[in-house]
Design a protein around this motif. Structure first.
Motif, PDB file in Angstrom:
ATOM      1  N   PHE A 129      10.468  13.898  -0.099  1.00  0.00           N
ATOM      2  CA  PHE A 129       9.866  12.576  -0.289  1.00  0.00           C
ATOM      3  C   PHE A 129      10.389  11.629   0.791  1.00  0.00           C
ATOM      4  N   LEU A 130      11.726  11.589   0.973  1.00  0.00           N
ATOM      5  CA  LEU A 130      12.281  10.840   2.100  1.00  0.00           C
ATOM      6  C   LEU A 130      12.200  11.784   3.288  1.00  0.00           C
ATOM      7  N   ARG A 131      11.098  11.740   3.957  1.00  0.00           N
ATOM      8  CA  ARG A 131      10.701  12.785   4.904  1.00  0.00           C
ATOM      9  C   ARG A 131      11.397  12.609   6.242  1.00  0.00           C
ATOM     10  N   LYS A 132      11.067  11.517   6.958  1.00  0.00           N
ATOM     11  CA  LYS A 132      11.670  11.275   8.269  1.00  0.00           C
ATOM     12  C   LYS A 132      12.253   9.880   8.366  1.00  0.00           C
ATOM     13  N   GLY A 133      11.537   8.906   7.799  1.00  0.00           N
ATOM     14  CA  GLY A 133      12.041   7.534   7.807  1.00  0.00           C
ATOM     15  C   GLY A 133      12.136   6.941   9.199  1.00  0.00           C
ATOM     16  N   VAL A 134      11.139   7.210  10.026  1.00  0.00           N
ATOM     17  CA  VAL A 134      11.180   6.669  11.391  1.00  0.00           C
ATOM     18  C   VAL A 134       9.919   5.850  11.691  1.00  0.00           C
TER      19      VAL A 134
ATOM     20  N   HIS B 108      23.822   1.053   1.186  1.00  0.00           N
ATOM     21  CA  HIS B 108      23.117   1.765   0.120  1.00  0.00           C
ATOM     22  C   HIS B 108      21.604   1.819   0.303  1.00  0.00           C
ATOM     23  N   CYS B 109      21.111   1.186   1.357  1.00  0.00           N
ATOM     24  CA  CYS B 109      19.661   1.326   1.601  1.00  0.00           C
ATOM     25  C   CYS B 109      19.411   2.122   2.885  1.00  0.00           C
ATOM     26  N   SER B 110      20.459   2.741   3.420  1.00  0.00           N
ATOM     27  CA  SER B 110      20.251   3.544   4.635  1.00  0.00           C
ATOM     28  C   SER B 110      19.473   4.813   4.273  1.00  0.00           C
ATOM     29  N   PHE B 111      18.805   5.354   5.239  1.00  0.00           N
ATOM     30  CA  PHE B 111      18.040   6.589   5.003  1.00  0.00           C
ATOM     31  C   PHE B 111      18.988   7.704   4.554  1.00  0.00           C
TER      32      PHE B 111
ATOM     33  N   LEU C  76      12.464  -4.009   8.982  1.00  0.00           N
ATOM     34  CA  LEU C  76      13.603  -3.548   8.177  1.00  0.00           C
ATOM     35  C   LEU C  76      14.310  -2.398   8.910  1.00  0.00           C
ATOM     36  N   HIS C  77      13.542  -1.624   9.635  1.00  0.00           N
ATOM     37  CA  HIS C  77      14.085  -0.497  10.385  1.00  0.00           C
ATOM     38  C   HIS C  77      14.867  -0.969  11.607  1.00  0.00           C
ATOM     39  N   GLN C  78      14.254  -1.924  12.324  1.00  0.00           N
ATOM     40  CA  GLN C  78      14.855  -2.325  13.601  1.00  0.00           C
ATOM     41  C   GLN C  78      15.944  -3.376  13.451  1.00  0.00           C
TER      42      GLN C  78
ATOM     43  N   ALA D   9       4.396  -4.179   4.519  1.00  0.00           N
ATOM     44  CA  ALA D   9       3.381  -3.332   5.159  1.00  0.00           C
ATOM     45  C   ALA D   9       4.015  -2.565   6.306  1.00  0.00           C
ATOM     46  N   ARG D  10       3.296  -1.533   6.741  1.00  0.00           N
ATOM     47  CA  ARG D  10       3.809  -0.624   7.775  1.00  0.00           C
ATOM     48  C   ARG D  10       2.657  -0.286   8.706  1.00  0.00           C
ATOM     49  N   ASN D  11       2.980  -0.012   9.941  1.00  0.00           N
ATOM     50  CA  ASN D  11       1.940   0.431  10.877  1.00  0.00           C
ATOM     51  C   ASN D  11       1.027   1.444  10.168  1.00  0.00           C
TER      52      ASN D  11
ATOM     53  N   THR E  21       7.797  -6.293   7.177  1.00  0.00           N
ATOM     54  CA  THR E  21       7.287  -5.003   7.629  1.00  0.00           C
ATOM     55  C   THR E  21       8.376  -3.928   7.570  1.00  0.00           C
ATOM     56  N   TYR E  22       7.909  -2.708   7.426  1.00  0.00           N
ATOM     57  CA  TYR E  22       8.783  -1.529   7.477  1.00  0.00           C
ATOM     58  C   TYR E  22       9.524  -1.539   8.802  1.00  0.00           C
ATOM     59  N   GLU E  23       8.790  -1.893   9.851  1.00  0.00           N
ATOM     60  CA  GLU E  23       9.366  -1.824  11.195  1.00  0.00           C
ATOM     61  C   GLU E  23      10.522  -2.806  11.360  1.00  0.00           C
TER      62      GLU E  23
ATOM     63  N   PHE F 106       0.896  -1.149   0.000  1.00  0.00           N
ATOM     64  CA  PHE F 106       0.000   0.000   0.000  1.00  0.00           C
ATOM     65  C   PHE F 106       0.945   1.211   0.000  1.00  0.00           C
ATOM     66  N   PRO F 107       0.603   2.289  -0.748  1.00  0.00           N
ATOM     67  CA  PRO F 107       1.529   3.418  -0.816  1.00  0.00           C
ATOM     68  C   PRO F 107       1.996   3.892   0.570  1.00  0.00           C
ATOM     69  N   LYS F 108       3.230   4.313   0.615  1.00  0.00           N
ATOM     70  CA  LYS F 108       3.894   4.883   1.803  1.00  0.00           C
ATOM     71  C   LYS F 108       4.264   3.848   2.864  1.00  0.00           C
ATOM     72  N   SER F 109       4.352   2.603   2.426  1.00  0.00           N
ATOM     73  CA  SER F 109       4.731   1.543   3.365  1.00  0.00           C
ATOM     74  C   SER F 109       6.222   1.213   3.282  1.00  0.00           C
ATOM     75  N   GLY F 110       6.971   1.992   2.475  1.00  0.00           N
ATOM     76  CA  GLY F 110       8.396   1.704   2.311  1.00  0.00           C
ATOM     77  C   GLY F 110       8.707   1.091   0.951  1.00  0.00           C
ATOM     78  N   THR F 111       7.869   1.395  -0.027  1.00  0.00           N
ATOM     79  CA  THR F 111       8.030   0.841  -1.377  1.00  0.00           C
ATOM     80  C   THR F 111       9.416   1.151  -1.958  1.00  0.00           C
ATOM     81  N   THR F 112       9.781   2.431  -1.933  1.00  0.00           N
ATOM     82  CA  THR F 112      11.041   2.863  -2.542  1.00  0.00           C
ATOM     83  C   THR F 112      12.225   2.201  -1.829  1.00  0.00           C
ATOM     84  N   TRP F 113      12.094   2.104  -0.532  1.00  0.00           N
ATOM     85  CA  TRP F 113      13.138   1.471   0.284  1.00  0.00           C
ATOM     86  C   TRP F 113      13.335   0.006  -0.142  1.00  0.00           C
ATOM     87  N   MET F 114      12.230  -0.701  -0.281  1.00  0.00           N
ATOM     88  CA  MET F 114      12.329  -2.113  -0.676  1.00  0.00           C
ATOM     89  C   MET F 114      12.762  -2.249  -2.139  1.00  0.00           C
TER      90      MET F 114
END
Ligand code: A3P
Length: 291
Positions: free
Chosen positions: A250-255, A221-224, A191-193, A124-126, A187-189, A44-52
């Motif tokens: 676009f890469l706003r906060k990434g948190v 190369h995938c770091s924020f 990949l983040h944690q 997916a992301r929260n 999940t986005y979470e 779903f948009p804004k779930s970390g698509t570009t990151w993945m």
């Protein structure tokens, strides 16, 4: 200004921005001929698509970073439903498995996927963080309507009447197919944690194991911080008319957990009640706490 900028296309009851979709491009995606070796990223948009998209390209580029530095994400892992797809598809790199992206619903894509062994990565992301990111995206993207207020935006998200439809239906639809498809839920979470562990999990699923030093290259190369500076993934190559990053990046906060800065206690209560009613009996094991 492009005359398609403010248009909307409705497909299978869901609204899509007409600047990047037509009814034909959406229909063509639903009938796309997948091959067993293909990899499809669904979000779903804004779930970390570009990151993945960046992670998938890095896993398959085997240390040859030319595409990372020279090809935009949409040319490496294109959206099958977008207008530009037919053109980009012809130029896809032949040395990789074909990597694709989609925001379409399970209902629309399942018939095409059931016929194949495509590896589907569902990210997916929260939903509260997804919503906040989507709200800010609406403010910078020229092809999305300006949200009137955050409160109204929350209502639209909960009703599922906004662009790209209901987050709840998207997640339930795709995760409901876990037994029928060759699907990995990420999940986005996580990949983040736990980025390294998540990249290992992905590379195993993709049958493309990485050596530890290759994992290091992916991680770098995938770091924020790297991605924020890379104009191949930060959308800075687009005009201000299409994406006005003077208003916000676009890469706003990434948190994880930025929703806490946006939700009032009342909005949070309302969100939680709808979340519970829509997801409570889904039987899905989702990793977020809603408080
Ligand atoms: P925020 O707006 O919360 O910062 P999509 O690519 O699906 O449109 O998702 C965009 C969201 O993913 C944005 O979230 C963006 O900052 C975040 N994102 C992109 N690359 C990231 C990275 N390397 N690390 C963390 N978050 C990232």
């Amino acid at each position: 200004m492009s005359e398609r900028m403010n248009t909307t296309v409705i497909f299978d009851g869901i609204r899509f921005p007409g600047f990047i979709h037509t009814l034909e491009s959406l229909k063509a995606a639903s009938a796309f001929q997948f091959q067993d070796k293909d990899v499809l990223l669904v979000t779903f948009p804004k779930s970390g698509t570009t990151w993945m998209q960046q992670v998938l390209s890095l896993i398959f580029c085997e240390g040859h970073l030319w595409p990372i530095h020279h090809l935009p994400n949409w040319a490496r892992v294109p959206w099958i439903e977008q207008i530009s797809f037919s053109q980009v598809f012809q130029e896809l790199r032949s040395s990789w498995p074909r990597l694709f992206t989609s925001h379409l619903s399970a209902k629309v894509l399942a018939p095409a996927l059931m016929k194949s062994k495509v590896k589907v990565v569902y990210m997916a992301r929260n939903p509260k963080d997804t919503l906040v990111s989507f709200y800010h995206f609406h403010r910078i993207a020229g092809f999305m309507p300006d949200p009137s207020s955050f409160e109204d935006f929350v209502d639209e998200f909960l009703e599922g009447t906004g662009f790209f439809g209901s987050w709840f239906d998207h997640v339930k639809g795709w995760l409901g197919l876990q037994k029928d498809l060759n699907l990995l839920f990420v999940t986005y979470e996580e990949l983040h944690q736990e980025p390294r562990r998540t990249i290992q999990k992905l590379s195993e699923f993709l049958e493309h194991p990485l050596r530890p030093e290759e994992e290091d290259v992916v991680l770098q190369h995938c770091s924020f911080s790297f991605m924020s500076q890379s104009n191949m993934v930060n959308y800075s190559v687009l005009s201000n008319e299409i994406m006005d990053q003077r208003k916000g990046k676009f890469l706003r906060k990434g948190v994880v957990g930025d929703w806490r800065e946006h939700f009032t206690p009342e909005l949070n209560k309302k969100f939680n009640a709808v979340y519970q009613s829509k997801m409570g009996d889904s039987g899905l094991c989702l990793p977020w706490t809603m408080d």
